[in-house]
Write a protein that holds these residues in place. Structure first.
Motif, mmCIF file in Angstrom:
data_model
loop_
_atom_site.group_PDB
_atom_site.id
_atom_site.type_symbol
_atom_site.label_atom_id
_atom_site.label_comp_id
_atom_site.label_asym_id
_atom_site.label_seq_id
_atom_site.Cartn_x
_atom_site.Cartn_y
_atom_site.Cartn_z
ATOM 1 N N MET A 65 0.828 -1.197 0.000
ATOM 2 C CA MET A 65 0.000 0.000 0.000
ATOM 3 C C MET A 65 0.868 1.256 0.000
ATOM 4 N N TYR A 66 1.947 1.262 0.769
ATOM 5 C CA TYR A 66 2.839 2.427 0.774
ATOM 6 C C TYR A 66 3.476 2.625 -0.600
ATOM 7 N N HIS A 67 3.850 1.540 -1.257
ATOM 8 C CA HIS A 67 4.428 1.644 -2.602
ATOM 9 C C HIS A 67 3.462 2.346 -3.553
ATOM 10 N N TYR A 68 2.221 1.875 -3.596
ATOM 11 C CA TYR A 68 1.244 2.462 -4.502
ATOM 12 C C TYR A 68 0.845 3.873 -4.077
ATOM 13 N N LEU A 69 0.743 4.092 -2.800
ATOM 14 C CA LEU A 69 0.377 5.421 -2.311
ATOM 15 C C LEU A 69 1.442 6.446 -2.679
ATOM 16 N N ASN A 70 2.702 6.106 -2.490
ATOM 17 C CA ASN A 70 3.777 7.031 -2.833
ATOM 18 C C ASN A 70 3.834 7.294 -4.339
ATOM 19 N N MET A 71 3.558 6.265 -5.129
ATOM 20 C CA MET A 71 3.500 6.449 -6.581
ATOM 21 C C MET A 71 2.393 7.434 -6.949
ATOM 22 N N ALA A 72 1.226 7.251 -6.362
ATOM 23 C CA ALA A 72 0.097 8.134 -6.653
ATOM 24 C C ALA A 72 0.388 9.570 -6.213
ATOM 25 N N LYS A 73 0.921 9.710 -5.025
ATOM 26 C CA LYS A 73 1.210 11.054 -4.505
ATOM 27 C C LYS A 73 2.235 11.784 -5.371
ATOM 28 N N LYS A 84 -3.513 12.874 -19.180
ATOM 29 C CA LYS A 84 -3.251 11.438 -19.261
ATOM 30 C C LYS A 84 -2.604 10.915 -17.972
ATOM 31 N N LYS A 85 -2.046 11.827 -17.181
ATOM 32 C CA LYS A 85 -1.415 11.406 -15.932
ATOM 33 C C LYS A 85 -2.437 10.973 -14.888
ATOM 34 N N TYR A 86 -3.715 11.240 -15.130
ATOM 35 C CA TYR A 86 -4.731 10.736 -14.210
ATOM 36 C C TYR A 86 -4.639 9.212 -14.069
ATOM 37 N N PHE A 87 -4.317 8.526 -15.160
ATOM 38 C CA PHE A 87 -4.246 7.065 -15.096
ATOM 39 C C PHE A 87 -3.125 6.600 -14.183
ATOM 40 N N TYR A 88 -2.054 7.383 -14.117
ATOM 41 C CA TYR A 88 -0.895 6.988 -13.315
ATOM 42 C C TYR A 88 -1.040 7.397 -11.854
ATOM 43 N N VAL A 89 -2.148 8.023 -11.544
ATOM 44 C CA VAL A 89 -2.527 8.269 -10.151
ATOM 45 C C VAL A 89 -3.693 7.361 -9.768
ATOM 46 N N LEU A 90 -4.645 7.229 -10.679
ATOM 47 C CA LEU A 90 -5.813 6.384 -10.396
ATOM 48 C C LEU A 90 -5.428 4.923 -10.203
ATOM 49 N N ARG A 91 -4.571 4.410 -11.073
ATOM 50 C CA ARG A 91 -4.270 2.987 -10.956
ATOM 51 C C ARG A 91 -3.638 2.631 -9.613
ATOM 52 N N PRO A 92 -2.602 3.334 -9.143
ATOM 53 C CA PRO A 92 -2.064 2.983 -7.823
ATOM 54 C C PRO A 92 -3.051 3.197 -6.682
ATOM 55 N N LEU A 93 -3.923 4.215 -6.789
ATOM 56 C CA LEU A 93 -4.923 4.406 -5.739
ATOM 57 C C LEU A 93 -5.958 3.284 -5.748
ATOM 58 N N LEU A 94 -6.342 2.832 -6.921
ATOM 59 C CA LEU A 94 -7.256 1.690 -6.998
ATOM 60 C C LEU A 94 -6.580 0.421 -6.470
ATOM 61 N N ALA A 95 -5.267 0.306 -6.683
ATOM 62 C CA ALA A 95 -4.539 -0.829 -6.107
ATOM 63 C C ALA A 95 -4.590 -0.772 -4.585
ATOM 64 N N CYS A 96 -4.444 0.423 -4.022
ATOM 65 C CA CYS A 96 -4.583 0.586 -2.563
ATOM 66 C C CYS A 96 -5.978 0.157 -2.103
ATOM 67 N N ALA A 97 -6.985 0.571 -2.849
ATOM 68 C CA ALA A 97 -8.365 0.224 -2.488
ATOM 69 C C ALA A 97 -8.589 -1.277 -2.564
ATOM 70 N N TRP A 98 -7.988 -1.923 -3.557
ATOM 71 C CA TRP A 98 -8.098 -3.391 -3.688
ATOM 72 C C TRP A 98 -7.450 -4.070 -2.480
ATOM 73 N N ILE A 99 -6.260 -3.611 -2.126
ATOM 74 C CA ILE A 99 -5.559 -4.197 -0.976
ATOM 75 C C ILE A 99 -6.387 -4.035 0.293
ATOM 76 N N GLU A 100 -6.971 -2.866 0.477
ATOM 77 C CA GLU A 100 -7.798 -2.629 1.657
ATOM 78 C C GLU A 100 -9.019 -3.549 1.659
ATOM 79 N N LYS A 101 -9.636 -3.738 0.505
ATOM 80 C CA LYS A 101 -10.869 -4.532 0.417
ATOM 81 C C LYS A 101 -10.603 -6.040 0.491
ATOM 82 N N HIS A 102 -9.564 -6.506 -0.207
ATOM 83 C CA HIS A 102 -9.352 -7.949 -0.368
ATOM 84 C C HIS A 102 -8.172 -8.496 0.431
ATOM 85 N N ASN A 103 -7.334 -7.601 0.954
ATOM 86 C CA ASN A 103 -6.135 -8.017 1.682
ATOM 87 C C ASN A 103 -5.262 -8.939 0.822
ATOM 88 N N SER A 104 -5.131 -8.606 -0.445
ATOM 89 C CA SER A 104 -4.311 -9.379 -1.375
ATOM 90 C C SER A 104 -3.729 -8.424 -2.410
#
Length: 259
Positions: free
Chosen positions: A130-138, A153-173
């Motif tokens: 989560m820290y990896h993806y969060l720092n990438m997004a920030k 176009k840089k929205y995708f390079y912020v959205l994707r890592p934030l969605l990865a954080c959300a996935w980790i929070e939801k699924h713990n995987s």
């Protein structure tokens, strides 16, 4: 995929094996093509894991554990030695975990990579990922998406890592690599946020130039709220570190019995 590109990639992998005297265990696509939002001119980012002969690992001299091949403007190849990969695997390295589950795979030989996949739930660290993806997004948000007119176009390079954080929070995987899977699972269908994302996604895949444009308000609000949320969430997570040693088994399988 551009016609003939897969064969060119396989040829280059074979050439690397011959020039470096290694065996390639696994090769895949990373970056925007694997994520599911390539542009028409997106290049190919091939990542691979390789293993050297036994004597190289028994030498007192250090051997470089990365192979890099910038083939052309359209093709970049980068590989990690299995020993390096396993050490990063112990630390739940997100890029490596993404490679292992890439939807575009060019080669997989021997059993070691599948063994790594099978034990990856034991080594997965939600906090470090989560820290990896969060720092990438920030970082991308700070560098490209400030002000009323932004590099859209840089929205995708912020959205994707934030969605990865959300996935980790939801699924713990480890999160899915594919952007569409993240959207379907995490963003409400029919919402203003989903509408803005889908419009940009359609334009990007069609090859539209996505340069400086007015900021997208629903996306912008989601990003700001998500960064604040995941900063608090990641800080509260527990750490973990478990791994089984696959290194010797990989050597024996590839190079035969040795002592």
């Amino acid at each position: 995929m551009v016609q003939g590109m897969k064969q060119q990639i396989l040829n280059e992998l074979s050439r690397i094996e011959q020039e470096e005297q290694v065996r390639i265990l696994y090769a895949c696509e990373s970056s925007s093509r694997a994520w599911g939002f390539p542009s028409k001119d997106s290049d190919y980012d091939v990542r691979f894991i390789y293993i050297r002969p036994v004597d190289d690992y028994l030498s007192i001299f250090d051997t470089r554990d990365v192979i890099e091949r910038p083939i052309s403007d359209m093709l970049d190849m980068n590989g990690w030695d299995i020993k390096k990969a396993l050490n990063l695997f112990r630390k739940s390295n997100p890029p490596l975990l993404e490679w292992l589950h890439s939807p575009i795979q060019y080669a997989e030989r021997y059993s070691v990579v599948e063994q790594i996949r099978q034990i990856s739930p034991l080594t997965f660290s939600p906090k470090s990922c989560m820290y990896h993806y969060l720092n990438m997004a920030k970082g991308n948000f700070r560098d490209y998406l400030q002000g009323e007119v932004v590099k859209i176009k840089k929205y995708f390079y912020v959205l994707r890592p934030l969605l990865a954080c959300a996935w980790i929070e939801k699924h713990n995987s480890m999160s899915s690599m594919e952007f569409d899977a993240l959207l379907t699972d995490l963003i409400p269908a029919g919402s203003p946020l989903m509408a803005e994302i889908q419009e940009l996604l359609t334009r990007k895949r069609a090859g539209d130039e996505l340069h400086m444009e007015p900021k997208q308000h629903a996306i912008h609000e989601y990003i700001e709220q998500s960064i604040a949320h995941f900063e608090q969430t990641a800080a509260k997570m527990q750490t973990s570190d478990q791994v089984q040693d696959l290194f010797r088994d990989a050597l024996k399988e590839v190079w035969g019995g040795w002592r």
